[in-house]
Scaffold this motif. Sequence first.
Motif, mmCIF file in Angstrom:
data_model
loop_
_atom_site.group_PDB
_atom_site.id
_atom_site.type_symbol
_atom_site.label_atom_id
_atom_site.label_comp_id
_atom_site.label_asym_id
_atom_site.label_seq_id
_atom_site.Cartn_x
_atom_site.Cartn_y
_atom_site.Cartn_z
ATOM 1 N N GLY A 55 10.042 -34.405 -19.103
ATOM 2 C CA GLY A 55 11.173 -35.327 -19.109
ATOM 3 C C GLY A 55 11.949 -35.349 -20.405
ATOM 4 N N ARG A 56 11.675 -34.389 -21.296
ATOM 5 C CA ARG A 56 12.330 -34.425 -22.608
ATOM 6 C C ARG A 56 13.741 -33.869 -22.584
ATOM 7 N NH1 ARG A 56 7.050 -32.540 -24.301
ATOM 8 N NH2 ARG A 56 5.879 -34.256 -25.234
ATOM 9 N N SER A 57 14.061 -33.108 -21.563
ATOM 10 C CA SER A 57 15.375 -32.476 -21.521
ATOM 11 C C SER A 57 15.958 -32.567 -20.126
ATOM 12 C CB SER A 57 15.254 -31.007 -21.938
ATOM 13 O OG SER A 57 16.516 -30.375 -21.921
ATOM 14 N N THR A 58 17.245 -32.845 -20.064
ATOM 15 C CA THR A 58 17.938 -32.915 -18.784
ATOM 16 C C THR A 58 19.228 -32.101 -18.845
ATOM 17 O OG1 THR A 58 19.182 -34.899 -19.366
ATOM 18 C CG2 THR A 58 17.033 -35.225 -18.331
ATOM 19 N N ILE A 59 19.628 -31.628 -17.691
ATOM 20 C CA ILE A 59 20.906 -30.945 -17.537
ATOM 21 C C ILE A 59 21.630 -31.604 -16.381
ATOM 22 C CG2 ILE A 59 22.059 -28.780 -16.976
ATOM 23 C CD1 ILE A 59 19.625 -27.329 -18.129
ATOM 24 N N VAL A 60 22.892 -31.915 -16.595
ATOM 25 C CA VAL A 60 23.693 -32.557 -15.560
ATOM 26 C C VAL A 60 24.929 -31.702 -15.310
ATOM 27 C CG1 VAL A 60 24.930 -34.642 -14.894
ATOM 28 C CG2 VAL A 60 22.858 -34.822 -16.256
ATOM 29 N N GLY A 61 25.278 -31.517 -14.059
ATOM 30 C CA GLY A 61 26.434 -30.709 -13.703
ATOM 31 C C GLY A 61 27.733 -31.306 -14.220
ATOM 32 N N ASN A 62 28.703 -30.442 -14.486
ATOM 33 C CA ASN A 62 29.969 -30.903 -15.057
ATOM 34 C C ASN A 62 30.681 -31.904 -14.154
ATOM 35 O OD1 ASN A 62 29.781 -29.406 -17.415
ATOM 36 N ND2 ASN A 62 30.741 -27.603 -16.498
ATOM 37 N N VAL A 64 29.520 -34.227 -12.416
ATOM 38 C CA VAL A 64 28.917 -35.565 -12.385
ATOM 39 C C VAL A 64 28.556 -36.066 -13.774
ATOM 40 C CG1 VAL A 64 28.016 -35.137 -10.069
ATOM 41 C CG2 VAL A 64 26.553 -34.737 -12.068
ATOM 42 N N LYS A 65 28.869 -35.300 -14.790
ATOM 43 C CA LYS A 65 28.516 -35.668 -16.155
ATOM 44 C C LYS A 65 29.142 -37.004 -16.532
ATOM 45 C CE LYS A 65 27.738 -32.205 -18.608
ATOM 46 N NZ LYS A 65 27.862 -30.925 -19.351
ATOM 47 N N GLY A 66 28.334 -37.865 -17.129
ATOM 48 C CA GLY A 66 28.810 -39.186 -17.518
ATOM 49 C C GLY A 66 28.700 -40.222 -16.411
ATOM 50 N N ARG A 67 28.381 -39.758 -15.199
ATOM 51 C CA ARG A 67 28.266 -40.696 -14.066
ATOM 52 C C ARG A 67 26.858 -40.703 -13.469
ATOM 53 N NH1 ARG A 67 31.040 -39.693 -9.551
ATOM 54 N NH2 ARG A 67 31.128 -37.431 -9.854
ATOM 55 N N PHE A 68 26.196 -39.571 -13.469
ATOM 56 C CA PHE A 68 24.870 -39.448 -12.872
ATOM 57 C C PHE A 68 23.824 -39.245 -13.971
ATOM 58 C CE2 PHE A 68 26.074 -37.554 -8.430
ATOM 59 C CZ PHE A 68 27.024 -38.548 -8.266
ATOM 60 N N THR A 69 22.632 -39.792 -13.742
ATOM 61 C CA THR A 69 21.516 -39.621 -14.660
ATOM 62 C C THR A 69 20.261 -39.324 -13.861
ATOM 63 O OG1 THR A 69 22.528 -41.277 -16.128
ATOM 64 C CG2 THR A 69 20.263 -40.638 -16.590
#
Length: 118
Positions: A55-62, A64-69
């Motif tokens: 759980g130390r690193s996450t990647i979020v798609g462009n 949804v960035k800033g909206r999804f976690t």
Amino acid sequence: QRQLVESGGGLVQPGGSLRLSCAASGFTFSSYVMSWYRQAPGKERELVATVTPAGRSTIVGNSVKGRFTIFRDNAKNTVDLQMNSLKPEDTAVYYCRAVSLSGAMLYWGQGTQVTVSS
């Protein structure tokens, strides 16, 4: 039996929030990279977010960035997707995926429908 079960989908108005949850069983959850994908009608399945085993690193798609976690709880064998400021274009079936670090083992959930509409 190795299993991923998603829950939390539904109908929400634009601007609203939903939290999806994926419950894992039958494998060593804490050793797997966990991801959420989505697939809209007529479109290819796309990666939404990924979290590493600890759980130390996450990647979020462009998109949804800033909206999804993405969150994971290795004690409960769950991975959640918190979705805020939802847009109609977020409408899709959302899938949970588990993949081992070697890439040799891969599991998919059955999916949960998210519909964003007024």
